[in-house]
Write a protein that holds these residues in place. Structure first.
Motif, PDB file in Angstrom:
ATOM      1  N   TYR A  63       0.827  -1.206   0.000  1.00  0.00           N
ATOM      2  CA  TYR A  63       0.000   0.000   0.000  1.00  0.00           C
ATOM      3  C   TYR A  63       0.865   1.260   0.000  1.00  0.00           C
ATOM      4  CZ  TYR A  63      -3.842  -3.144   1.133  1.00  0.00           C
ATOM      5  OH  TYR A  63      -4.778  -4.150   1.101  1.00  0.00           O
ATOM      6  N   THR A  64       2.182   1.096  -0.104  1.00  0.00           N
ATOM      7  CA  THR A  64       3.074   2.251  -0.007  1.00  0.00           C
ATOM      8  C   THR A  64       3.942   2.459  -1.240  1.00  0.00           C
ATOM      9  OG1 THR A  64       4.757   0.884   1.090  1.00  0.00           O
ATOM     10  CG2 THR A  64       3.198   2.057   2.499  1.00  0.00           C
ATOM     11  N   LYS A  65       4.120   1.418  -2.076  1.00  0.00           N
ATOM     12  CA  LYS A  65       4.995   1.578  -3.238  1.00  0.00           C
ATOM     13  C   LYS A  65       4.332   2.470  -4.289  1.00  0.00           C
ATOM     14  CE  LYS A  65       5.495  -1.625  -6.302  1.00  0.00           C
ATOM     15  NZ  LYS A  65       5.812  -2.887  -7.009  1.00  0.00           N
ATOM     16  N   GLY A  66       5.080   2.775  -5.340  1.00  0.00           N
ATOM     17  CA  GLY A  66       4.583   3.651  -6.400  1.00  0.00           C
ATOM     18  C   GLY A  66       3.452   3.040  -7.190  1.00  0.00           C
ATOM     19  N   CYS A  67       3.039   3.727  -8.231  1.00  0.00           N
ATOM     20  CA  CYS A  67       1.858   3.335  -8.999  1.00  0.00           C
ATOM     21  C   CYS A  67       2.007   1.949  -9.615  1.00  0.00           C
ATOM     22  CB  CYS A  67       1.602   4.358 -10.106  1.00  0.00           C
ATOM     23  SG  CYS A  67       1.152   5.989  -9.493  1.00  0.00           S
ATOM     24  N   TYR A  68       0.929   1.171  -9.565  1.00  0.00           N
ATOM     25  CA  TYR A  68       0.851  -0.120 -10.238  1.00  0.00           C
ATOM     26  C   TYR A  68      -0.607  -0.368 -10.594  1.00  0.00           C
ATOM     27  CZ  TYR A  68      -0.488  -1.786  -5.550  1.00  0.00           C
ATOM     28  OH  TYR A  68      -1.092  -1.960  -4.339  1.00  0.00           O
ATOM     29  N   ALA A  69      -0.842  -1.259 -11.545  1.00  0.00           N
ATOM     30  CA  ALA A  69      -2.202  -1.539 -12.001  1.00  0.00           C
ATOM     31  C   ALA A  69      -3.062  -2.031 -10.840  1.00  0.00           C
ATOM     32  CB  ALA A  69      -2.178  -2.567 -13.125  1.00  0.00           C
ATOM     33  N   GLY A  70      -4.192  -1.384 -10.610  1.00  0.00           N
ATOM     34  CA  GLY A  70      -5.093  -1.785  -9.544  1.00  0.00           C
ATOM     35  C   GLY A  70      -4.838  -1.120  -8.208  1.00  0.00           C
ATOM     36  N   GLN A  71      -3.837  -0.249  -8.118  1.00  0.00           N
ATOM     37  CA  GLN A  71      -3.491   0.361  -6.836  1.00  0.00           C
ATOM     38  C   GLN A  71      -4.648   1.178  -6.266  1.00  0.00           C
ATOM     39  OE1 GLN A  71      -0.570   3.492  -6.869  1.00  0.00           O
ATOM     40  NE2 GLN A  71       0.254   2.869  -4.900  1.00  0.00           N
ATOM     41  N   GLU A  72      -5.356   1.917  -7.115  1.00  0.00           N
ATOM     42  CA  GLU A  72      -6.451   2.751  -6.619  1.00  0.00           C
ATOM     43  C   GLU A  72      -7.569   1.906  -6.009  1.00  0.00           C
ATOM     44  OE1 GLU A  72      -7.858   5.410  -9.562  1.00  0.00           O
ATOM     45  OE2 GLU A  72      -5.945   6.466  -9.805  1.00  0.00           O
ATOM     46  N   VAL A  73      -7.872   0.772  -6.646  1.00  0.00           N
ATOM     47  CA  VAL A  73      -8.900  -0.114  -6.111  1.00  0.00           C
ATOM     48  C   VAL A  73      -8.478  -0.648  -4.749  1.00  0.00           C
ATOM     49  CG1 VAL A  73     -10.142  -2.285  -6.470  1.00  0.00           C
ATOM     50  CG2 VAL A  73      -9.695  -0.760  -8.399  1.00  0.00           C
ATOM     51  N   MET A  74      -7.216  -1.073  -4.631  1.00  0.00           N
ATOM     52  CA  MET A  74      -6.721  -1.605  -3.361  1.00  0.00           C
ATOM     53  C   MET A  74      -6.741  -0.531  -2.283  1.00  0.00           C
ATOM     54  SD  MET A  74      -6.266  -4.698  -4.105  1.00  0.00           S
ATOM     55  CE  MET A  74      -5.646  -5.077  -2.469  1.00  0.00           C
ATOM     56  N   ALA A  75      -6.370   0.686  -2.640  1.00  0.00           N
ATOM     57  CA  ALA A  75      -6.362   1.778  -1.664  1.00  0.00           C
ATOM     58  C   ALA A  75      -7.773   2.079  -1.163  1.00  0.00           C
ATOM     59  CB  ALA A  75      -5.736   3.023  -2.286  1.00  0.00           C
ATOM     60  N   ARG A  76      -8.759   2.041  -2.076  1.00  0.00           N
ATOM     61  CA  ARG A  76     -10.138   2.302  -1.664  1.00  0.00           C
ATOM     62  C   ARG A  76     -10.649   1.212  -0.725  1.00  0.00           C
ATOM     63  NH1 ARG A  76     -10.932   3.955  -7.092  1.00  0.00           N
ATOM     64  NH2 ARG A  76     -11.983   1.990  -7.604  1.00  0.00           N
ATOM     65  N   LEU A  77     -10.301  -0.047  -1.033  1.00  0.00           N
ATOM     66  CA  LEU A  77     -10.711  -1.139  -0.161  1.00  0.00           C
ATOM     67  C   LEU A  77     -10.108  -1.005   1.226  1.00  0.00           C
ATOM     68  CD1 LEU A  77     -10.569  -4.249  -2.519  1.00  0.00           C
ATOM     69  CD2 LEU A  77     -12.575  -3.406  -1.310  1.00  0.00           C
ATOM     70  N   LYS A  78      -8.834  -0.642   1.271  1.00  0.00           N
ATOM     71  CA  LYS A  78      -8.165  -0.491   2.564  1.00  0.00           C
ATOM     72  C   LYS A  78      -8.799   0.641   3.378  1.00  0.00           C
ATOM     73  CE  LYS A  78      -3.594   0.234   4.647  1.00  0.00           C
ATOM     74  NZ  LYS A  78      -3.676  -0.957   5.515  1.00  0.00           N
ATOM     75  N   THR A  79      -9.237   1.688   2.681  1.00  0.00           N
ATOM     76  CA  THR A  79      -9.780   2.853   3.361  1.00  0.00           C
ATOM     77  C   THR A  79     -11.242   2.679   3.749  1.00  0.00           C
ATOM     78  OG1 THR A  79      -8.266   4.297   2.153  1.00  0.00           O
ATOM     79  CG2 THR A  79     -10.174   5.344   3.186  1.00  0.00           C
ATOM     80  N   TYR A  80     -12.029   2.092   2.843  1.00  0.00           N
ATOM     81  CA  TYR A  80     -13.475   2.107   3.037  1.00  0.00           C
ATOM     82  C   TYR A  80     -14.094   0.763   3.400  1.00  0.00           C
ATOM     83  CZ  TYR A  80     -12.977   6.684   0.894  1.00  0.00           C
ATOM     84  OH  TYR A  80     -12.595   7.973   0.619  1.00  0.00           O
ATOM     85  N   GLY A  81     -13.347  -0.312   3.369  1.00  0.00           N
ATOM     86  CA  GLY A  81     -13.941  -1.566   3.808  1.00  0.00           C
ATOM     87  C   GLY A  81     -13.544  -2.773   2.992  1.00  0.00           C
ATOM     88  N   GLU A  82     -14.167  -3.913   3.322  1.00  0.00           N
ATOM     89  CA  GLU A  82     -13.812  -5.192   2.732  1.00  0.00           C
ATOM     90  C   GLU A  82     -14.553  -5.427   1.415  1.00  0.00           C
ATOM     91  OE1 GLU A  82     -15.012  -7.697   5.969  1.00  0.00           O
ATOM     92  OE2 GLU A  82     -12.926  -7.952   6.622  1.00  0.00           O
ATOM     93  N   PRO A  83     -14.025  -6.316   0.577  1.00  0.00           N
ATOM     94  CA  PRO A  83     -14.735  -6.684  -0.653  1.00  0.00           C
ATOM     95  C   PRO A  83     -15.982  -7.497  -0.320  1.00  0.00           C
ATOM     96  CG  PRO A  83     -12.833  -8.088  -0.353  1.00  0.00           C
ATOM     97  CD  PRO A  83     -12.735  -7.026   0.702  1.00  0.00           C
ATOM     98  N   ALA A  84     -16.830  -7.688  -1.303  1.00  0.00           N
ATOM     99  CA  ALA A  84     -18.115  -8.353  -1.078  1.00  0.00           C
ATOM    100  C   ALA A  84     -17.977  -9.854  -0.830  1.00  0.00           C
ATOM    101  CB  ALA A  84     -19.030  -8.114  -2.272  1.00  0.00           C
ATOM    102  N   LYS A  85     -16.878 -10.456  -1.272  1.00  0.00           N
ATOM    103  CA  LYS A  85     -16.699 -11.897  -1.092  1.00  0.00           C
ATOM    104  C   LYS A  85     -15.266 -12.201  -0.700  1.00  0.00           C
ATOM    105  CE  LYS A  85     -16.027 -12.612  -6.112  1.00  0.00           C
ATOM    106  NZ  LYS A  85     -16.186 -11.201  -6.518  1.00  0.00           N
ATOM    107  N   GLY A  86     -15.047 -13.418  -0.248  1.00  0.00           N
ATOM    108  CA  GLY A  86     -13.701 -13.800   0.152  1.00  0.00           C
ATOM    109  C   GLY A  86     -13.595 -15.305   0.331  1.00  0.00           C
ATOM    110  N   ILE A  87     -12.384 -15.765   0.577  1.00  0.00           N
ATOM    111  CA  ILE A  87     -12.114 -17.191   0.779  1.00  0.00           C
ATOM    112  C   ILE A  87     -12.290 -17.553   2.253  1.00  0.00           C
ATOM    113  CG2 ILE A  87     -10.295 -18.956   0.789  1.00  0.00           C
ATOM    114  CD1 ILE A  87     -11.269 -18.545  -1.973  1.00  0.00           C
ATOM    115  N   PHE A  88     -13.062 -18.624   2.486  1.00  0.00           N
ATOM    116  CA  PHE A  88     -13.294 -19.141   3.838  1.00  0.00           C
ATOM    117  C   PHE A  88     -13.130 -20.654   3.831  1.00  0.00           C
ATOM    118  CE2 PHE A  88     -15.516 -15.143   3.513  1.00  0.00           C
ATOM    119  CZ  PHE A  88     -15.241 -14.517   4.717  1.00  0.00           C
ATOM    120  N   GLY A  89     -13.087 -21.235   5.019  1.00  0.00           N
ATOM    121  CA  GLY A  89     -12.946 -22.674   5.128  1.00  0.00           C
ATOM    122  C   GLY A  89     -14.287 -23.371   5.272  1.00  0.00           C
TER     123      GLY A  89
END
Length: 221
Positions: free
Chosen positions: A112-138
């Motif tokens: 979350y700290t390195k320079g620009c890369y593809a998808g960085q804005e999406v990752m930053a928004r998720l970190k700031t505003y919350g979790e994605p709608a789905k995820g991996i569980f057991g």
């Protein structure tokens, strides 16, 4: 891949004393005579491990040294069992290019700290505003599950699908699996219906990992 309780000691002794300090996903190149080895730190079995790439004769000689000093060969089924117990995802099985790293339990592979890369804005928004709608569980079940089977809640609404499974986990004493599930439905202890073609089963959702990261003992002299 060399992994397990003595992996760091073996790599330190027979490859290089410096690569054992690598953080997971980091890599280094080590010269061996006229050849070179590329070593990447790996935690895909839930234990400290290292993926080693190089010329085939050099890798064969290195494997022989490991085996002479207590290493054991691991088959695909055993690897999958350890990977799923550790809650580690695998590309092409538990996620693909349509999934975000945070959906696939790969937050530790994201900066979350390195320079620009593809998808960085999406990752930053998720970190700031919350979790994605789905995820991996057991999932824990009384019967073996199969990849691709649908996961449904008690109302019959499809909430996910099985991504990886093993018929038996010695740790859990039951069949276990990984599944991509909507977070709104993903409550530990909830019982889901598993639809695999005409076959209907049930499974209990559980938090990951099934097994904690294992601690390495010192390598015997």
């Amino acid at each position: 891949l060399v992994a397990g309780p003595a992996a760091s000691g073996l790599v330190e002794r027979f490859v290089s004393p410096t690569v054992t300090t690598l953080e997971t996903y980091d890599h280094a190149t080590v010269s061996r005579g006229a050849s070179a080895l590329t070593i990447a730190a790996d935690a895909s079995t839930g234990e400290r491990g290292f993926t080693i790439e190089g010329d085939e004769p050099l890798l064969a000689a290195l494997a022989a040294e490991f085996l002479d000093h207590g290493a054991l060969l691991c088959g695909h089924d055993a690897f999958e069992m350890l990977r799923i117990e550790a809650g580690r995802t695998r590309f092409g099985h538990d996620m693909n290019t349509d999934h975000l790293p945070v959906e696939a339990r790969m937050e530790d592979a994201v900066s979350y700290t390195k320079g620009c890369y593809a998808g960085q804005e999406v990752m930053a928004r998720l970190k700031t505003y919350g979790e994605p709608a789905k995820g991996i569980f057991g999932l824990r079940s009384d019967e073996p599950l199969r990849s691709g089977a649908k996961v449904a809640d008690d109302a019959g609404l499809e909430v996910g699908f099985v991504t990886s499974a093993v018929d038996w986990s010695p740790l859990e004493q039951s069949p276990i699996a990984l599944a991509m599930v909507r977070r709104t439905a993903a409550k530990p202890g909830v019982r889901f219906s598993i639809q695999d073609g005409e076959r209907r089963q049930s499974a209990t959702l559980t938090a990951l990992p099934f097994a904690p990261m294992r601690v390495e003992p010192a390598l015997p002299a």
